[in-house]
Scaffold this active site. Structure first.
Site, PDB file in Angstrom:
ATOM      1  N   CYS B  87      33.546  62.231  49.682  1.00 45.00           N
ATOM      2  CA  CYS B  87      34.676  62.740  50.469  1.00 45.00           C
ATOM      3  C   CYS B  87      35.518  61.571  50.993  1.00 45.00           C
ATOM      4  O   CYS B  87      36.159  60.891  50.215  1.00 45.00           O
ATOM      5  CB  CYS B  87      34.155  63.655  51.578  1.00 45.00           C
ATOM      6  SG  CYS B  87      35.429  64.685  52.307  1.00 45.00           S
ATOM      7  N   HIS B 204      30.211  67.555  48.845  1.00 42.42           N
ATOM      8  CA  HIS B 204      29.183  66.906  49.683  1.00 42.42           C
ATOM      9  C   HIS B 204      27.775  67.226  49.193  1.00 42.42           C
ATOM     10  O   HIS B 204      27.147  68.162  49.703  1.00 42.42           O
ATOM     11  CB  HIS B 204      29.314  67.411  51.125  1.00 42.42           C
ATOM     12  CG  HIS B 204      30.486  66.850  51.862  1.00 42.42           C
ATOM     13  ND1 HIS B 204      30.445  65.652  52.521  1.00 42.42           N
ATOM     14  CD2 HIS B 204      31.733  67.332  52.036  1.00 42.42           C
ATOM     15  CE1 HIS B 204      31.623  65.405  53.082  1.00 42.42           C
ATOM     16  NE2 HIS B 204      32.423  66.407  52.801  1.00 42.42           N
ATOM     17  N   GLU B 206      25.138  65.770  49.968  1.00 41.87           N
ATOM     18  CA  GLU B 206      24.182  65.579  51.078  1.00 41.87           C
ATOM     19  C   GLU B 206      24.110  66.818  51.976  1.00 41.87           C
ATOM     20  O   GLU B 206      23.180  66.966  52.749  1.00 41.87           O
ATOM     21  CB  GLU B 206      24.558  64.321  51.885  1.00 41.87           C
ATOM     22  CG  GLU B 206      25.648  64.474  52.925  1.00 41.87           C
ATOM     23  CD  GLU B 206      27.060  64.566  52.352  1.00 41.87           C
ATOM     24  OE1 GLU B 206      27.214  64.691  51.125  1.00 41.87           O
ATOM     25  OE2 GLU B 206      28.022  64.549  53.153  1.00 41.87           O
TER      26      GLU B 206
END
Lengths: 86, 234
Positions: B87, B204, B206
């Protein structure tokens, strides 16, 4: 050393969709300014600097624009230099 | 495998990245403060996390790119070290010219925060071997400036060399305009550099590593890395 006032105007390159400009254009239409078109939004950066002469000041502003102020992949910039009265 | 996560002023996914690496790989990552001018020894991978570094002033990533630590990150990448920009981290990597192109304001004129589908178009990178080629992942995005743009010759080069790693797609893997959440050229969600050691992506992974968050499809990125370093004996 002489002092100069620089203005750097940064705009998205013409081929790139300017969504801020588009949004503002729609808002202007909603206000009744229906003939408005091609709204583009840019950045206007001003600062003062010292340089030996005007061409060196311009050169420095171009370097700043290429390295930081503008992203040459997506933006164009224009530098104007004025004298600052001592 | 030693992973370092850079913390810029305004980073907000640094802890998520830490947690994801820890939970997915069982290896303890470390944080790297943006003012550091030296990297800890033995580092294998650096993550530039999501967030709004330096308030996104001027352009997203434009100021972070000149953070003291970035000189080291660039040298680390030049030595072949692995770097992942997620990002805002992707935006920083393009500003630092570690990856080609740029990220512009979303074409749909708004911040988009939701799960999207992305297709793995290159499962041969050290970041994607845990996936199958063409596998569809469900991973969240959260950005206002994620419209990937590159000049036509750069784009052709990315396409020709398999450097487009992830593309936004429909749930069945089809690449459509409707599945493109931000107007990215060629539905690009993530790319890798020519050397194959720097990955940038807007989604994302994560945030998709724990079942409680609704998807574990992001785990593959970190598992791939672990697998890579297990095999090279690091």
């Amino acid at each position: 050393m002489p002092r100069y006032r620089a203005t750097v105007t940064i705009t998205l390159r013409p081929a790139i969709l300017d969504v801020q400009g588009k949004t503002v254009e729609q808002a202007l239409h909603a206000l009744g300014f229906t003939t408005v078109e091609h709204v583009r939004i840019g950045k206007h950066i001003t600062f003062e600097l010292e340089a030996a002469d005007r061409s060196i000041a311009t050169e420095q502003c171009n370097a700043m624009s290429n390295q930081l102020l503008a992203n040459p992949i997506i933006e164009d910039y224009r530098v104007t230099i004025e004298d600052v009265e001592p | 495998m030693k992973v370092g996560i850079v913390v810029f002023p305004g980073s907000n996914c640094d802890r998520d990245a830490f947690y994801a690496v820890q939970q997915t790989t069982g290896r303890e990552p470390c944080f790297l403060w943006h003012k550091e001018t030296e990297l800890p020894p033995g580092l294998d991978c650096i993550i530039l996390p999501g967030g709004f570094s330096y308030g996104d002033y001027l352009r997203s990533g434009a100021i972070a790119r000149f953070s003291p630590i970035m000189g080291e990150v660039v040298r680390f990448a030049e030595r072949g070290g692995f770097v992942i920009g997620i990002c805002n981290g992707f935006q920083i990597l393009t500003e630092a010219q570690l990856l080609p192109g740029a990220l512009l304001r979303n074409a749909q004129q708004r911040f988009v925060c939701r799960h999207v589908h992305i297709r793995v178009d290159n499962a041969d990178t050290p970041f994607t071997t845990a996936y199958q080629h063409g596998q569809v992942l469900r991973i969240p995005i959260a950005h206002g400036e994620g419209r990937y743009y590159a000049l036509p010759d750069v784009l052709a080069d990315l396409e020709a060399n398999g450097h487009i790693v992830f593309r936004y797609c429909a749930p069945d893997g089809t690449i459509t305009d409707e599945s493109n959440p931000n107007g990215s050229v060629a539905n690009i969600a993530g790319i890798i550099n020519r050397r194959g050691n720097v990955l940038g992506l807007m989604p994302h992974p994560e945030r998709a590593c724990d079942p409680i968050l609704g998807s574990v499809d992001g785990q593959g990125v970190f598992k791939s890395l672990l697998h890579y370093f297990a095999n090279v004996g690091v």
